[in-house]
Design a protein around this motif. Structure first.
Motif, PDB file in Angstrom:
ATOM      1  N   VAL A 116       0.928  -1.259   0.039  1.00 25.16           N
ATOM      2  CA  VAL A 116       0.029  -0.098  -0.004  1.00 25.16           C
ATOM      3  C   VAL A 116       0.988   1.169   0.051  1.00 25.16           C
ATOM      4  N   ARG A 117       0.344   2.347  -0.568  1.00 29.82           N
ATOM      5  CA  ARG A 117       0.831   3.681  -0.652  1.00 29.82           C
ATOM      6  C   ARG A 117      -0.130   4.612   0.078  1.00 29.82           C
ATOM      7  N   LEU A 118       0.443   5.636   0.858  1.00 30.28           N
ATOM      8  CA  LEU A 118      -0.362   6.850   1.144  1.00 30.28           C
ATOM      9  C   LEU A 118       0.406   8.008   1.316  1.00 30.28           C
ATOM     10  N   ARG A 119       0.159   8.754   0.195  1.00 27.79           N
ATOM     11  CA  ARG A 119       0.955   9.929  -0.258  1.00 27.79           C
ATOM     12  C   ARG A 119      -0.211  11.199  -0.078  1.00 27.79           C
ATOM     13  N   ASP A 120       0.472  12.260   0.585  1.00 26.86           N
ATOM     14  CA  ASP A 120      -0.271  13.369   0.747  1.00 26.86           C
ATOM     15  C   ASP A 120      -0.198  14.148  -0.926  1.00 26.86           C
ATOM     16  N   VAL A 121      -0.881  15.271  -1.034  1.00 30.49           N
ATOM     17  CA  VAL A 121      -0.996  16.007  -2.143  1.00 30.49           C
ATOM     18  C   VAL A 121       0.273  16.018  -2.784  1.00 30.49           C
ATOM     19  N   MET A 122       1.058  17.083  -2.055  1.00 35.44           N
ATOM     20  CA  MET A 122       2.565  17.170  -2.706  1.00 35.44           C
ATOM     21  C   MET A 122       3.214  16.139  -2.993  1.00 35.44           C
ATOM     22  N   ALA A 123       3.238  15.019  -2.299  1.00 37.79           N
ATOM     23  CA  ALA A 123       4.105  13.777  -2.527  1.00 37.79           C
ATOM     24  C   ALA A 123       3.342  12.925  -3.857  1.00 37.79           C
ATOM     25  N   TRP A 124       2.208  13.107  -3.914  1.00 43.31           N
ATOM     26  CA  TRP A 124       1.299  12.392  -4.951  1.00 43.31           C
ATOM     27  C   TRP A 124       1.982  13.135  -6.228  1.00 43.31           C
ATOM     28  N   LEU A 125       1.968  14.246  -6.111  1.00 34.91           N
ATOM     29  CA  LEU A 125       2.291  15.209  -7.345  1.00 34.91           C
ATOM     30  C   LEU A 125       3.755  15.193  -7.771  1.00 34.91           C
ATOM     31  N   ASP A 126       4.711  14.821  -6.688  1.00 36.64           N
ATOM     32  CA  ASP A 126       6.141  14.499  -7.032  1.00 36.64           C
ATOM     33  C   ASP A 126       6.161  13.162  -7.665  1.00 36.64           C
ATOM     34  N   TYR A 127       5.594  12.330  -7.074  1.00 37.14           N
ATOM     35  CA  TYR A 127       5.313  10.909  -7.679  1.00 37.14           C
ATOM     36  C   TYR A 127       4.848  10.934  -9.184  1.00 37.14           C
ATOM     37  N   ASN A 128       3.955  11.763  -9.371  1.00 37.48           N
ATOM     38  CA  ASN A 128       3.762  11.662 -10.843  1.00 37.48           C
ATOM     39  C   ASN A 128       4.549  12.608 -11.525  1.00 37.48           C
ATOM     40  N   LYS A 129       5.431  13.142 -11.169  1.00 40.28           N
ATOM     41  CA  LYS A 129       6.236  14.160 -12.098  1.00 40.28           C
ATOM     42  C   LYS A 129       5.489  15.201 -12.581  1.00 40.28           C
ATOM     43  N   VAL A 130       4.843  15.959 -12.057  1.00 45.51           N
ATOM     44  CA  VAL A 130       3.743  16.764 -12.530  1.00 45.51           C
ATOM     45  C   VAL A 130       4.279  18.052 -13.308  1.00 45.51           C
ATOM     46  N   VAL A 131       5.373  18.243 -13.146  1.00 42.77           N
ATOM     47  CA  VAL A 131       6.235  19.311 -13.766  1.00 42.77           C
ATOM     48  C   VAL A 131       7.050  18.787 -14.970  1.00 42.77           C
ATOM     49  N   PRO A 132       6.743  19.086 -16.212  1.00 43.43           N
ATOM     50  CA  PRO A 132       7.601  18.438 -17.408  1.00 43.43           C
ATOM     51  C   PRO A 132       9.002  18.761 -17.274  1.00 43.43           C
ATOM     52  N   ASN A 133       9.757  17.589 -17.718  1.00 43.53           N
ATOM     53  CA  ASN A 133      11.227  17.629 -17.622  1.00 43.53           C
ATOM     54  C   ASN A 133      11.733  18.949 -18.458  1.00 43.53           C
ATOM     55  N   ASP A 134      10.896  19.314 -19.783  1.00 42.89           N
ATOM     56  CA  ASP A 134      11.669  20.271 -20.389  1.00 42.89           C
ATOM     57  C   ASP A 134      11.399  21.715 -19.597  1.00 42.89           C
ATOM     58  N   VAL A 135      10.463  21.823 -18.569  1.00 41.52           N
ATOM     59  CA  VAL A 135      10.346  23.149 -17.995  1.00 41.52           C
ATOM     60  C   VAL A 135      11.496  22.883 -16.898  1.00 41.52           C
ATOM     61  N   VAL A 136      11.866  22.092 -16.227  1.00 41.74           N
ATOM     62  CA  VAL A 136      12.918  21.859 -15.222  1.00 41.74           C
ATOM     63  C   VAL A 136      14.150  22.286 -16.024  1.00 41.74           C
ATOM     64  N   VAL A 137      14.442  21.856 -17.091  1.00 42.38           N
ATOM     65  CA  VAL A 137      15.834  22.119 -17.998  1.00 42.38           C
ATOM     66  C   VAL A 137      15.568  23.589 -18.533  1.00 42.38           C
ATOM     67  N   GLN A 138      14.664  24.121 -18.871  1.00 44.98           N
ATOM     68  CA  GLN A 138      14.594  25.493 -19.203  1.00 44.98           C
ATOM     69  C   GLN A 138      14.779  26.390 -18.004  1.00 44.98           C
ATOM     70  N   MET A 139      14.325  25.959 -16.823  1.00 45.34           N
ATOM     71  CA  MET A 139      14.526  26.785 -15.812  1.00 45.34           C
ATOM     72  C   MET A 139      16.055  26.821 -15.384  1.00 45.34           C
ATOM     73  N   TRP A 140      16.717  25.797 -15.441  1.00 48.25           N
ATOM     74  CA  TRP A 140      18.261  25.848 -15.188  1.00 48.25           C
ATOM     75  C   TRP A 140      18.948  26.514 -16.212  1.00 48.25           C
ATOM     76  N   LEU A 141      18.616  26.391 -17.464  1.00 44.59           N
ATOM     77  CA  LEU A 141      19.245  27.230 -18.484  1.00 44.59           C
ATOM     78  C   LEU A 141      19.021  28.687 -18.397  1.00 44.59           C
ATOM     79  N   GLY A 142      17.863  29.254 -17.654  1.00 44.73           N
ATOM     80  CA  GLY A 142      17.737  30.714 -17.516  1.00 44.73           C
ATOM     81  C   GLY A 142      18.448  30.924 -16.418  1.00 44.73           C
TER      82      GLY A 142
END
Length: 433
Positions: free
Chosen positions: A286-312
């Motif tokens: 079983v798993r029991l994740r709160d909202v933010m942990a659930w979003l992290d698990y689902n990688k809600v932020v696209p990888n290209d957005v993260v890459v663009q942020m670091w490039l910025g």
């Protein structure tokens, strides 16, 4: 003294307009690129329910067959209808809600409007208080309505504006899939970003227009949407109570760490009971994740957005390195002036502070121009076809962050040039004059 140093900085800008312009442009371009990408990341990675997300948990069980089982792997992202209805009935949390997405046809009673389709959500009564859904009119339905498979509906403000001209529609009838429903409530403007409660649909889409009791949707065999995973004998309807299919999202409200631990123990015990009964074949997982942990698990932020942020940030760093060189050239060129000030009694600290104030003033000017470039960059982002693009707007927090980042960055860039300037020896400068 700050006012005096600021006045000296303005005079210096007038004497070296070309050099000052280059520094302001360097800071502005770096801030523009950085804040554009940082704003997009901020929008997508934010808490959709501030102050509430740590008490809402997403439930995962592992009801699948033994085939393909690997110890330690993640359980299914959704639960079966049987498990969802059992957990809902046993009510071990403060609130709980089962749900799935769907679509309904709407037949307007007003002349001039033709039938159309809208997204819907089939859920249970606790959905609205648990997620603190704001209401413009009325309220959600009750648990008794769930049990009675009542023909009640909650609609969005947008749909209410379309069908009832924005008036109070509570108690009025709305025809969905050729069945009349009574409007129980109208949701006010509400758009949690991302749409955390269902990661299987458009994560950054708008709110569904129609909310119905889950029990009613199954009683009327309404169409559903979203992912579904089945195993074993699937000859029957995959949405039936005992079908071996996971397709329902299940959320529970637990207001303390102790309640969360107790509920997880309950899920383990429930899994073991189902395994003993022959429904579950795998060990309790079983798993029991709160909202933010659930979003992290689902990688809600696209990888290209993260890459663009670091490039910025990388581009901002390059701009700061260039600014360091320009400030160094500017301060050292004024060696004679600094030597005279030192000879007249100015301390090294005073020279250092004067140079830092000048660097900060450059940052302030660069921040103003960078804000304009950020707004232009976000406008360009909103033209992209990505589902999250239209959310790219600068809020008050990010607006203030633009100026804070510009000034802090320019102050950091001015540390080395200011330190070199305060090391200038008065005697050597006066002798060379």
């Amino acid at each position: 003294m700050f006012g005096y140093y600021f006045n000296l900085a303005l005079r210096s800008f007038k004497r070296n307009k070309a050099l000052t312009t280059l520094m302001v442009l360097a800071i502005a371009m770096g801030i523009g690129a950085c804040m554009t990408t940082l704003t997009v990341f901020h929008v997508l990675s934010g808490d959709p329910l501030p102050g509430r997300s740590s008490t809402l948990f997403y439930v995962q069980l592992d009801p699948e067959g033994k085939a393909g089982y690997r110890p330690g792997e993640e359980p299914s992202d959704q639960v079966t209808r049987f498990d969802a209805e059992t957990l809902l009935r046993e009510k071990r949390g403060k609130r709980q809600a089962m749900m799935t997405g769907g679509g309904v046809s709407i037949t307007p009673q007003q002349s001039g409007l033709t039938p159309f389709f809208s997204d819907s959500r089939y859920t249970s009564a606790d959905f609205f208080p648990m997620f603190e859904v704001p209401f413009l009119y009325g309220q959600g339905w009750t648990a008794k309505d769930d049990d009675a498979r009542a023909r009640v509906a909650v609609i969005s403000k947008a749909l209410n504006d379309k069908l009832f001209a924005g008036g109070d529609s509570v108690g009025k009838q709305i025809r969905l899939d050729k069945t009349d429903f009574t409007v129980a409530g109208v949701i006010d403007e509400w758009r949690p970003t991302p749409r955390f409660y269902d990661m299987n649909t458009d994560r950054f889409g708008t709110l569904e227009d129609v909310f119905l009791p889950f029990s009613t949707s199954r009683d009327l065999k309404m169409s559903r949407s979203g992912s579904m995973n089945c195993w074993g004998d699937t000859s029957a309807d995959s949405t039936d109570l005992n079908a071996p299919c996971v397709w329902i999202q299940y959320w529970v409200q637990l207001d303390s760490a102790r309640q969360a631990a107790e509920y997880k123990d309950y899920l383990v015990s429930y899994s073991n009971q189902q395994r003993t009964a022959g429904r579950f074949e795998r060990p309790a997982n079983v798993r029991l994740r709160d909202v933010m942990a659930w979003l992290d698990y689902n990688k809600v932020v696209p990888n290209d957005v993260v890459v663009q942020m670091w490039l910025g940030f990388g581009f901002l760093l390059v701009c700061l390195v260039n600014t360091v060189g320009l400030l160094l050239a500017k301060f050292l060129r004024r060696g004679g002036e600094i030597g005279v000030r030192r000879a007249l009694g100015a301390s090294r600290k005073a020279i250092f502070m004067q140079c830092l104030v000048e660097a900060g003033t450059v940052g302030l000017a660069g921040g103003i121009l960078g804000l304009g470039l950020s707004l232009l960059g976000l406008w360009a982002v909103r033209l992209q076809p990505a589902s999250y693009a239209k959310l790219a707007h600068l809020d008050i927090g990010m607006l203030l962050s633009t100026f804070v980042l510009a000034i802090v960055a320019s102050l950091l860039a001015g540390l080395l040039p200011a330190w070199r300037a305060m090391q200038i020896t008065p005697a050597m400068q006066l002798k060379s004059q």
